[in-house]
Design an enzyme around this catalytic site. Structure first.
Site, PDB file in Angstrom:
ATOM      1  CE  LYS A 101     -50.924  16.855  62.742  1.00 55.25           C
ATOM      2  NZ  LYS A 101     -50.556  16.428  64.061  1.00 55.25           N
ATOM      3  CD  GLU A 124     -57.316   6.145  59.310  1.00 50.97           C
ATOM      4  OE1 GLU A 124     -56.903   7.318  59.361  1.00 50.97           O
ATOM      5  OE2 GLU A 124     -57.497   5.546  58.237  1.00 50.97           O
TER       6      GLU A 124
END
Length: 113
Positions: free
Chosen positions: A61, A65
């Site tokens: 992943k 952010e």
């Protein structure tokens, strides 16, 4: 992750690029641009959970952010709890905090005699 937290603290507390009314950058020099230093960043405890992502390679992943997004709201909420003032603009500089606290005191107590 720790780098993302440090970057988010910089955006929350220090980093301002000044522009004129046409949008041209007027910040004088990059060496005067305040970035977080080692002493500005608290210890960060990182925990990873095992998950899978069908889109990412080998279930990986993105991490860009994830550590950045919660820092400014968490800091603003802590300031709200401590001062009673809601800060909605970044960066939250000490000058901004001082002015907001001074305005709050004037509203509460009235103008100085």
């Amino acid at each position: 992750v720790e780098g993302g937290v440090a970057q988010a603290l910089g955006a929350t507390l220090f980093e301002t690029v000044r522009t004129d009314d046409r949008g041209a950058v007027t910040t004088a020099a990059f060496r005067r641009y305040r970035l977080p230093q080692y002493a500005d960043v608290p210890r960060t405890e990182v925990h990873f959970m095992e998950t899978t992502d069908a889109i990412g390679p080998l279930g990986a992943k993105s991490m860009s952010e994830s550590p950045f997004n919660p820092v400014a709201p968490a800091f603003a909420n802590a300031l709200r709890d401590a001062t009673g003032v809601r800060f909605t603009e970044m960066p939250v500089t000490r000058d901004l905090v001082w002015l907001a606290m001074d305005r709050r005191a004037v509203r509460r107590d009235g103008p100085p005699a």
